[in-house]
Design an enzyme around this catalytic site. Structure first.
Site, short mmCIF file in Angstrom:
data_model
loop_
_atom_site.label_atom_id
_atom_site.label_comp_id
_atom_site.label_asym_id
_atom_site.label_seq_id
_atom_site.Cartn_x
_atom_site.Cartn_y
_atom_site.Cartn_z
N GLN B 125 0.91 -1.17 0.06
CA GLN B 125 0.06 -0.06 -0.05
C GLN B 125 0.94 1.31 -0.10
O GLN B 125 1.94 1.23 0.65
CB GLN B 125 -0.91 -0.09 1.40
CG GLN B 125 -1.45 -1.22 1.45
CD GLN B 125 -2.45 -0.89 2.73
OE1 GLN B 125 -3.16 -0.01 2.94
NE2 GLN B 125 -2.61 -1.99 3.83
N SER B 128 -0.10 6.97 2.95
CA SER B 128 0.05 8.19 3.62
C SER B 128 1.50 8.51 2.99
O SER B 128 2.20 8.10 2.24
CB SER B 128 0.77 7.39 4.98
OG SER B 128 -0.40 7.13 5.63
N SER B 160 2.67 -0.21 4.11
CA SER B 160 2.93 -1.48 4.39
C SER B 160 3.39 -2.57 3.37
O SER B 160 2.82 -2.45 2.15
CB SER B 160 1.53 -2.16 4.82
OG SER B 160 1.00 -1.31 5.93
N GLU B 243 -10.98 -2.57 3.64
CA GLU B 243 -10.03 -2.66 4.40
C GLU B 243 -10.56 -2.83 6.05
O GLU B 243 -10.42 -3.57 6.84
CB GLU B 243 -9.06 -1.79 4.38
CG GLU B 243 -7.71 -1.83 5.74
CD GLU B 243 -6.71 -1.06 5.21
OE1 GLU B 243 -5.48 -1.41 5.84
OE2 GLU B 243 -6.56 0.05 4.74
N SER B 366 -7.12 6.01 11.89
CA SER B 366 -6.88 5.83 13.39
C SER B 366 -8.31 5.73 14.21
O SER B 366 -9.34 6.05 13.57
CB SER B 366 -5.83 6.95 13.69
OG SER B 366 -6.88 8.04 13.81
N ASN B 367 -8.22 5.05 15.22
CA ASN B 367 -9.44 4.83 16.02
C ASN B 367 -9.96 6.11 16.39
O ASN B 367 -11.43 6.24 16.58
CB ASN B 367 -9.17 4.08 17.40
CG ASN B 367 -8.97 2.45 16.98
OD1 ASN B 367 -9.02 2.13 15.55
ND2 ASN B 367 -9.25 1.52 17.78
N GLU B 368 -9.37 7.26 16.46
CA GLU B 368 -9.95 8.63 16.65
C GLU B 368 -10.71 8.82 15.39
O GLU B 368 -12.00 9.38 15.43
CB GLU B 368 -8.73 9.55 17.10
CG GLU B 368 -8.25 9.65 18.26
CD GLU B 368 -7.31 8.27 18.22
OE1 GLU B 368 -6.76 7.70 17.39
OE2 GLU B 368 -7.20 7.82 19.48
#
Lengths: 310, 387
Positions: B125, B128, B160, B243, B366-368
């Site tokens: 991937q 980012s 990744s 994903e 991110s979980n945020e």
């Protein structure tokens, strides 16, 4: 393998939800709170919908449905914070008596003339039964201490725990909705408080907790309905998951309401108090953890990826 | 609600079990995040492909088995029951493969999917950038059209598998005047193309799994663009949906970890705190809950439903579950938790797993960000910040 409710089940639950939303709103809870907690007209409405006879065999004039349907309806009772003892009578008492082959006289339950309030050794008191009154934090809950020995029958306990878990599911949904609606309209610092991530993230965590508790409750209902050997473990799992989601959501919901949440004026308190009451009823956390402990660490339950449903 | 398997599903389970028992390496492979481990994981991908177990949910025409989602869950349960290795090919199976199936031309499908299914080409991937992590719309790497090529200049990071993989995919700014979500294009590229420098990044555990990719006027043919110029954001969102959604982390993986945790407790529990005991039971319960929910979502999708922002609930749940389970294991191990290898020479997989579990709440959004998505799209709370 199909982990979905049938269209019939969903339609039934929706009709109960709509009925209670239309006839049993917060203003009804406030009226009951000042006028004696129970209202024969509400009970009669539930009887006319056939709900007291949901689990009564068709031979006795009931609908002959199963615990999965009952759990779905119990969740709706939680969502509406229903005060009448429908769940105890029709979804705990009736299936227990039917399971023991004591189905005679259930016509009177279908007709709404008989209510069943069963004592169990795990509960120090009984809801909506005869005895010396005890006051609950939940103003709409009628508790009584009963004399004499109570049964410690495991089937009764499992039914009570499962239906408490199902009610907690609906209570959580309702508390989360109330908190979200309040967060949208309450403005501070020039914006709705719900736009602050500090609140968003707490509410999102409640969403995660309840969405992953629900399938545990439905799976337990299915296991108990089918008489699966491992049903007791799944019921304990359901009670724990629903209780933990309920405690988290109650605490989050009051926080979101701020000082208003600490008043008797905001509706939230009825739901929060019901959740606190049911959290400890029909087996507290310690009891249900101990049952899971025995099964999982004790080795009686097969665990691992290939044992999702075994 | 019918929570029993059909005879056909049971027979399929037996078939998977037999193949896995005969083929899964007896000893765990060295971590994927080093040359030796990467090579052995790629070899495992080819072994899987030889039994046609590489891409089980893909249609047969692209080298899969065309399994439905319940069969996929059964496959995954048996894969993790047998202790199957992590998948080097994960980006291909669950991310790029489905994306090409949805957006690719017939030529692109024929060109890219079969080698992916055979484990011949491993994909990295490349989303980012140094300034575009959670905020992916801040991407700056440019792809300038020059005849029948794009000329790519810029930098990707934390990619990744990019330390060793063959090809990469990502989105690039093809319209230099554009801002945020517009003017982006989804492009596939050979990482060994002239002008690409790969600099493996040493990760928290000390090994190299992801990498930085520097693009210096890299020429990529226009036919490597997926779904047309300027469509990059919507393609990337579909990919990110795959994903975060159902398939990135199957429940079997966590049920296997929970079972190992129960076994670890039996070994070390006599010196553990009551809280650790409860955490072990909670791990079993949460892994089961994740499995039930996945079956429920799979049933819904098979009946024609879709998964949308609910995928964010999944991502938060499994990533926090994984971290909690490994933290509990570290507590149970006590002083031995810090050892990379135990006295008997075994690799401390709990330590490796704990370190890896810390990436779960960060990557794939991110979980945020996930909690914002839940709050805004599922609960309907007001949006804030840049859109």
């Amino acid at each position: 393998m199909d982990f979905r409710f049938t269209d019939d089940q969903l339609t039934l639950a929706e009709s109960v939800r709509d009925y209670l939303a239309g006839t049993h709103g917060p203003e009804v809870l406030r009226r009951l709170d000042t006028e004696g907690n129970r209202d024969p007209a509400i009970w009669q409405g539930l009887v006319e919908m056939g709900l007291t006879g949901l689990l009564v065999p068709e031979a006795q004039g009931g609908l002959g449905m199963g615990l999965v349907e009952a759990a779905l309806i119990a969740a709706e009772c939680g969502r509406a914070c229903l005060a009448e003892p429908l769940v105890d009578t029709a979804f705990v008492g009736v299936p227990w008596l039917v399971g023991r082959g004591e189905a005679e006289g259930l016509e009177a339950v279908v007709a709404g003339e008989r209510r069943i309030a069963l004592s169990h050794a795990i509960n120090p008191w009984v809801a909506d039964g005869e005895g010396a009154p005890v006051q609950s934090v939940d103003p709409l809950r009628n508790l009584a201490l009963r004399d004499g020995e109570a049964t410690d029958d495991a089937d009764l306990l499992n039914l009570g725990a499962l239906m408490s878990a199902a009610q907690l599911v609906g209570l959580v949904d309702a508390m989360l909705t109330q908190a979200v609606e309040y967060a949208k309209i309450r403005t501070q610092f020039g914006q709705p408080v719900g736009a602050f991530q500090g609140l968003k993230h707490q509410l999102a965590s409640c969403s995660v907790a309840i969405e992953f508790a629900k399938p545990v409750v439905w799976r337990a209902a299915s296991a108990l309905q089918d008489g699966a050997a491992s049903a007791a473990v799944h019921v304990s799992h359901a009670k724990l998951a629903a209780t933990d989601a309920a405690m988290l959501t109650a605490e989050t919901a009051i926080q979101v309401h701020g000082a208003m949440g600490y008043t008797y004026e905001v509706d939230l308190h009825f739901w929060m108090k019901r959740a606190w009451a049911l959290a400890g009823a029909w087996g507290d956390r310690a009891f249900h953890y101990a049952r899971i402990d025995d099964a999982v660490l004790g080795g009686a339950l097969a665990i691992g990826p290939e044992h999702t449903f075994a | 609600m019918n929570l029993t398997y059909t005879p056909r599903q049971q027979a399929f389970r037996a078939e998977v079990r037999a193949w896995m028992e005969a083929n899964v390496p007896k000893e765990p492979l060295v971590t994927l995040e080093c040359r030796e481990g990467y090579d052995s994981h790629v070899e495992w991908e080819r072994r899987l492909a030889s039994g046609n177990w590489g891409m089980v949910t893909w249609p047969e025409e692209f080298g899969g088995r065309g399994l439905d989602l319940i069969e996929w869950l059964i496959f995954e349960e048996e894969y993790f029951r047998a202790g199957g290795p992590n998948r080097a090919n994960q980006n291909g199976i669950f991310l790029l493969g489905p994306t090409i199936m949805e957006f690719g031309t017939p030529e692109q499908k024929a060109r890219f999917l079969p080698p992916m299914a055979r484990g011949e080409v491993i994909w990295a991937q490349a989303w980012s950038e140094p300034g575009a992590g959670s905020d992916m719309a801040a991407i700056q790497s440019k792809a300038v059209r020059d005849g029948d090529h794009y000329v790519i200049t810029g930098q990707k990071t934390w990619s990744s598998r990019a330390a060793f993989a063959d090809w990469g995919f990502g989105i690039f700014r093809t319209d230099p005047e554009s801002k945020r979500h517009k003017g982006l294009t989804f492009i596939l590229f050979d990482i060994n193309s002239p002008g690409i420098t790969r600099r493996p990044i040493r990760q928290l555990h000390g090994d190299t799994g992801f990498a930085e990719l520097f693009f210096d006027e890299v020429r990529v043919p226009v036919e490597n663009c997926l779904a047309g110029e300027g469509q990059g954001w919507s393609v990337a969102m579909a990919t990110a949906g795959f994903e975060r959604g159902l398939m990135l982390r199957s429940p079997g993986r966590f049920q296997a970890t929970a079972k190992r945790l129960v076994e670890l407790y039996r070994e070390h529990g006599h010196k553990a705190s009551p809280a650790a005991r409860e955490a072990v039971l909670q791990a079993w319960g949460a892994a089961q809950a994740y499995a039930y929910n996945t079956y429920a979502v799979a049933s819904k999708i098979m009946a024609g439903g879709k998964i949308g922002a609910e995928a964010s609930l999944n991502k938060i749940f499994w990533s926090e579950l994984d971290r909690n389970m490994h933290r509990t294991a570290m507590q149970l191990l006590g002083a031995a938790a810090e050892l990379k290898r135990f006295d008997d020479g075994r690799v401390n997989q709990w330590l490796e797993g704990y370190i890896f579990s810390l990436s779960g709440p960060i990557y794939a959004g991110s979980n945020e960000v996930q909690r914002n998505i839940i709050a805004e799209r599922l609960l309907g709370l007001p949006r804030v910040g840049a859109g």
